[in-house]
Design a protein around this motif. Structure first.
Motif, mmCIF file in Angstrom:
data_model
loop_
_atom_site.group_PDB
_atom_site.id
_atom_site.type_symbol
_atom_site.label_atom_id
_atom_site.label_comp_id
_atom_site.label_asym_id
_atom_site.label_seq_id
_atom_site.Cartn_x
_atom_site.Cartn_y
_atom_site.Cartn_z
ATOM 1 N N LYS A 17 0.835 -1.206 0.000
ATOM 2 C CA LYS A 17 0.000 0.000 0.000
ATOM 3 C C LYS A 17 0.866 1.252 0.000
ATOM 4 O O LYS A 17 1.781 1.376 0.810
ATOM 5 C CB LYS A 17 -0.892 0.005 1.244
ATOM 6 C CG LYS A 17 -1.575 1.363 1.492
ATOM 7 C CD LYS A 17 -2.632 1.314 2.576
ATOM 8 C CE LYS A 17 -3.082 2.728 2.953
ATOM 9 N NZ LYS A 17 -4.205 2.763 3.866
ATOM 10 N N GLY A 20 -4.698 5.359 -1.134
ATOM 11 C CA GLY A 20 -6.083 4.903 -1.139
ATOM 12 C C GLY A 20 -6.369 3.819 -2.177
ATOM 13 O O GLY A 20 -7.244 2.974 -1.968
ATOM 14 N N ARG A 303 -0.653 12.781 3.372
ATOM 15 C CA ARG A 303 0.592 13.074 2.668
ATOM 16 C C ARG A 303 0.772 14.596 2.746
ATOM 17 O O ARG A 303 -0.199 15.353 2.628
ATOM 18 C CB ARG A 303 0.484 12.638 1.208
ATOM 19 C CG ARG A 303 0.401 11.137 1.028
ATOM 20 C CD ARG A 303 0.466 10.727 -0.436
ATOM 21 N NE ARG A 303 -0.786 10.955 -1.136
ATOM 22 C CZ ARG A 303 -0.947 11.735 -2.204
ATOM 23 N NH1 ARG A 303 0.087 12.400 -2.703
ATOM 24 N NH2 ARG A 303 -2.112 11.875 -2.784
ATOM 25 N N LYS A 308 -2.802 18.162 -1.214
ATOM 26 C CA LYS A 308 -3.557 18.082 0.035
ATOM 27 C C LYS A 308 -3.739 19.445 0.699
ATOM 28 O O LYS A 308 -4.301 19.531 1.795
ATOM 29 C CB LYS A 308 -2.866 17.112 0.994
ATOM 30 C CG LYS A 308 -2.740 15.681 0.439
ATOM 31 C CD LYS A 308 -4.103 14.977 0.342
ATOM 32 C CE LYS A 308 -3.965 13.554 -0.203
ATOM 33 N NZ LYS A 308 -5.250 12.857 -0.289
ATOM 34 N N LEU A 330 -0.119 14.172 11.637
ATOM 35 C CA LEU A 330 0.652 12.985 11.277
ATOM 36 C C LEU A 330 0.761 12.952 9.763
ATOM 37 O O LEU A 330 -0.252 12.974 9.067
ATOM 38 C CB LEU A 330 -0.077 11.719 11.759
ATOM 39 C CG LEU A 330 0.409 10.375 11.196
ATOM 40 C CD1 LEU A 330 1.836 10.070 11.639
ATOM 41 C CD2 LEU A 330 -0.535 9.249 11.630
ATOM 42 N N GLY A 357 5.941 10.817 9.543
ATOM 43 C CA GLY A 357 6.060 9.376 9.334
ATOM 44 C C GLY A 357 4.722 8.796 8.946
ATOM 45 O O GLY A 357 3.752 9.535 8.727
ATOM 46 N N TYR A 358 4.684 7.472 8.823
ATOM 47 C CA TYR A 358 3.451 6.763 8.474
ATOM 48 C C TYR A 358 3.146 5.804 9.609
ATOM 49 O O TYR A 358 3.970 4.953 9.937
ATOM 50 C CB TYR A 358 3.632 6.007 7.156
ATOM 51 C CG TYR A 358 2.336 5.457 6.622
ATOM 52 C CD1 TYR A 358 1.595 6.160 5.675
ATOM 53 C CD2 TYR A 358 1.828 4.255 7.078
ATOM 54 C CE1 TYR A 358 0.388 5.678 5.202
ATOM 55 C CE2 TYR A 358 0.617 3.761 6.615
ATOM 56 C CZ TYR A 358 -0.091 4.479 5.675
ATOM 57 O OH TYR A 358 -1.289 3.996 5.216
ATOM 58 N N ASP A 359 1.999 5.948 10.265
ATOM 59 C CA ASP A 359 1.721 5.150 11.454
ATOM 60 C C ASP A 359 0.211 4.880 11.528
ATOM 61 O O ASP A 359 -0.574 5.726 11.973
ATOM 62 C CB ASP A 359 2.196 5.923 12.694
ATOM 63 C CG ASP A 359 2.107 5.092 13.969
ATOM 64 O OD1 ASP A 359 1.273 4.167 14.041
ATOM 65 O OD2 ASP A 359 2.878 5.395 14.904
ATOM 66 N N LEU A 384 -10.255 9.262 1.828
ATOM 67 C CA LEU A 384 -10.723 8.272 2.805
ATOM 68 C C LEU A 384 -10.752 8.857 4.210
ATOM 69 O O LEU A 384 -11.602 8.493 5.021
ATOM 70 C CB LEU A 384 -9.805 7.044 2.784
ATOM 71 C CG LEU A 384 -9.877 6.199 1.509
ATOM 72 C CD1 LEU A 384 -8.787 5.138 1.493
ATOM 73 C CD2 LEU A 384 -11.246 5.554 1.392
ATOM 74 N N TYR A 388 -13.272 8.231 7.504
ATOM 75 C CA TYR A 388 -12.906 7.732 8.827
ATOM 76 C C TYR A 388 -13.361 8.738 9.887
ATOM 77 O O TYR A 388 -13.866 8.353 10.949
ATOM 78 C CB TYR A 388 -11.393 7.526 8.964
ATOM 79 C CG TYR A 388 -10.759 6.614 7.933
ATOM 80 C CD1 TYR A 388 -11.470 5.557 7.370
ATOM 81 C CD2 TYR A 388 -9.438 6.794 7.534
ATOM 82 C CE1 TYR A 388 -10.885 4.729 6.428
ATOM 83 C CE2 TYR A 388 -8.841 5.965 6.604
ATOM 84 C CZ TYR A 388 -9.565 4.939 6.047
ATOM 85 O OH TYR A 388 -8.981 4.124 5.118
HETATM 86 P P1 ADP Z 1 -4.269 9.522 -0.954
HETATM 87 O O1 ADP Z 1 -4.494 8.135 -1.469
HETATM 88 O O2 ADP Z 1 -4.385 10.611 -1.971
HETATM 89 O O3 ADP Z 1 -3.034 9.677 -0.119
HETATM 90 P P2 ADP Z 1 -6.664 9.007 0.648
HETATM 91 O O4 ADP Z 1 -7.355 9.830 1.685
HETATM 92 O O5 ADP Z 1 -7.500 8.441 -0.440
HETATM 93 O O6 ADP Z 1 -5.464 9.890 0.079
HETATM 94 O O7 ADP Z 1 -5.965 7.753 1.351
HETATM 95 C C1 ADP Z 1 -4.876 7.922 2.221
HETATM 96 C C2 ADP Z 1 -4.774 6.700 3.103
HETATM 97 O O8 ADP Z 1 -3.493 6.665 3.723
HETATM 98 C C3 ADP Z 1 -5.763 6.713 4.254
HETATM 99 O O9 ADP Z 1 -6.054 5.375 4.598
HETATM 100 C C4 ADP Z 1 -4.977 7.428 5.380
HETATM 101 O O10 ADP Z 1 -5.448 7.106 6.664
HETATM 102 C C5 ADP Z 1 -3.618 6.860 5.134
HETATM 103 N N1 ADP Z 1 -2.514 7.746 5.567
HETATM 104 C C6 ADP Z 1 -2.019 8.837 4.920
HETATM 105 N N2 ADP Z 1 -0.961 9.344 5.573
HETATM 106 C C7 ADP Z 1 -0.780 8.568 6.659
HETATM 107 C C8 ADP Z 1 0.176 8.570 7.739
HETATM 108 N N3 ADP Z 1 1.153 9.466 7.785
HETATM 109 N N4 ADP Z 1 0.081 7.602 8.687
HETATM 110 C C9 ADP Z 1 -0.917 6.680 8.625
HETATM 111 N N5 ADP Z 1 -1.827 6.627 7.640
HETATM 112 C C10 ADP Z 1 -1.769 7.548 6.670
#
Ligand code: ADP
Length: 483
Positions: A17, A20, A303, A308, A330, A357-359, A384, A388
């Motif tokens: 992944k 989205g 991101r 965004k 985050l 970071g990604y968490d 998404l 949520y």
């Molecule tokens: P995109 O695919 O354009 O980044 P979306 O909102 O469609 O935007 O999906 C982003 C997904 O990634 C969501 O599930 C979101 O919770 C997750 N996400 C994005 N950044 C982070 C982060 N830094 N840590 C955890 N989850 C993240």
């Protein structure tokens, strides 16, 4: 009669992944199962995907040369559903991410990697593996776009109807015309109604031109991409095929995103027991080093990019604090934005907390404890995180674009009186429009009854896959059932 669909994509939860797209591809087989649709997912054989296969996977086909690479088609499972994997070690067996190395730089051979993936997918759709037959091919994004070009320009012509879904028009897979000889396509493919794009080659355009139907992930985005600002060069093609373009919003996985049963939360809660959220809020404040306050705790999970609207949020950060808000962010992305948010946190200690970071687990805790989630995107095919937010009673504050426009009901007077408002929307992503939306959010928050009503309406809305699964099933059926 069960319909057999081949879903072709470059990522799918839970195996790989980056955004989205993976959530949607991973959720579709389950969403379609109740509608008598059996979906098989085809993925490239990245190390994480190969690792998820049985020790001795079934080999369904062998290519001596898949655009020059030896490759095999392997069988496995993704959840309870069928998975096919293009095992081509020369193309996919490498560290880093699906599209680039560990530093984020794109692989230099992405054109060859995803052309070969498309070639393999078209072969599979065409029946290269004995015993595997499909009724329709569903390709996702530019990485799968060439599948449909290979089908279309096959010597016998396209055998199956097809759908392509655009998850984000900003990523199109453009390459130079010098790639053409390596693709193994007939000369007529290199034409304006084929894969050619401004003298080069576009993988997304190749798919859009060949597909029987085009979908994107919200009705508003399906309309927006007819315009240059959103179509990003492909608006002409979208307009030309307007009657074959539609939008189906993404659902969310309600087993994973459910505050009543979320193991990541300190306190589980439902729309009837919102008071329990305060334990999550205290934990979140502690985690981000934030002081308590009587204004809303805004959260961001994103991101950190121009798309965004994170640059505009950074500009508005002082205003957000000035009106009594706090911010927990985050995300990761552009270096300038990362350091900008660090600087904002240093200016407002105890009021702004930042995690670069990604968490995934932290994102759950933020939704369970935050008051409002900010999504000020310049464009957003579906989005998404606002969904949520709705599910968790973390009120979305969003720009009125794409899927954000389709899934959040603004707290204007009429919507509030009808009790249907679920969030705050604003038009145009600029300092003033965002600042005004923040101010409006803070005043709604200071009216507890109004705020509770927003939270409850959002939590009671249905964003599960049940509706959208049915919409995809109807689309497939309309293309496969003889008139
Ligand atoms: P995109 O695919 O354009 O980044 P979306 O909102 O469609 O935007 O999906 C982003 C997904 O990634 C969501 O599930 C979101 O919770 C997750 N996400 C994005 N950044 C982070 C982060 N830094 N840590 C955890 N989850 C993240």
């Amino acid at each position: 009669m069960t319909l057999n669909i081949l879903s072709v994509a470059s990522e799918a939860v839970p195996l790989v992944k980056t955004g989205g797209l993976a959530d949607v591809v991973g959720a579709l087989p389950e969403a379609l199962a109740p509608h008598d649709v059996a979906m098989t997912t085809l993925l490239p054989g990245y190390p994480a995907v190969i690792a998820a296969l049985p020790k001795k996977p079934k080999v369904l086909h062998t290519w001596q040369s898949l655009l020059g690479e030896p490759a095999r088609l392997l069988a496995g499972k993704i959840g309870a559903h069928d998975l096919l994997v293009v095992d081509a070690p020369g193309l996919f067996a490498r560290g880093g991410g699906p599209y680039g190395d560990a530093t984020g730089r794109d692989w230099a051979d992405n054109a060859r990697r995803f052309a070969a993936f498309g070639r393999a997918a078209a072969d599979v759709a065409g029946g290269v593996a004995k015993g595997l037959a499909f009724d329709l091919v569903h390709a996702h994004d530019w990485q799968a776009g060439m599948t449909l070009a290979y089908q279309r320009f096959a010597p016998a012509g396209p055998q199956l109807p097809s759908v392509i879904t655009i998850h984000n028009m900003a990523f199109q897979g453009h390459y130079g015309a010098d790639l053409f000889p390596a693709l193994g396509l007939p000369p007529q493919a290199m034409a304006i109604d084929g894969i050619e794009y401004h003298g080069g080659i576009s993988f997304l355009k190749a798919g859009l031109a060949a597909a029987s139907r085009i979908t994107t992930v919200s009705p508003t985005y399906a309309r927006e991409i007819r315009e240059p600002g959103f179509g990003m060069g492909l608006e002409g093609l979208i307009r030309a095929r307007e009657s074959e373009v539609s939008g189906i919003v993404n659902g969310i996985d309600t087993d994973v995103w459910n505050p009543a049963s979320d193991p990541a939360l300190k306190a589980a809660y439902s729309a009837k027991a919102l008071g329990k959220r305060s334990a999550n809020a205290r934990a979140l404040e502690a985690e981000f080093g934030l002081e308590r306050g009587d204004g809303p705790l805004f959260i961001v999970i994103s991101r950190l990019t121009w798309q965004k609207g994170m640059d505009v949020l950074l500009e508005a950060a002082d205003h957000l604090i000035g009106i009594g808000g706090r911010l927990a962010l985050l995300g990761s992305g552009d270096a300038a934005l990362e350091s900008g948010f660090h600087a904002a946190a240093a200016r407002h200690p105890g009021r702004i907390g930042v995690r670069i970071g990604y968490d995934e687990a932290l994102s759950h805790r933020m939704l369970g404890g935050g008051d409002a989630i900010l999504v000020p995107s310049r464009f957003e095919p579906c989005g998404l995180t606002q969904l949520y937010g709705l599910a968790y009673g973390c009120v979305p504050v969003v720009s009125r674009t794409g899927g954000l426009a389709d899934t959040v009901i603004d707290a204007n007077l009429a919507a509030r009186q009808a009790g249907v408002a679920t969030g705050v929307q604003f038009d145009g992503v600029r300092y003033q429009t965002l600042a005004d939306a923040l101010t409006r959010t803070v005043s709604l928050f200071r009216d507890p009854a109004a705020w509770r009503s927003l939270q409850r309406a959002g939590m009671n809305a249905d964003f599960s896959w049940s509706g959208s699964g049915g919409a995809y099933a109807d689309l497939y059926k309309s293309l496969t059932v003889a008139p």
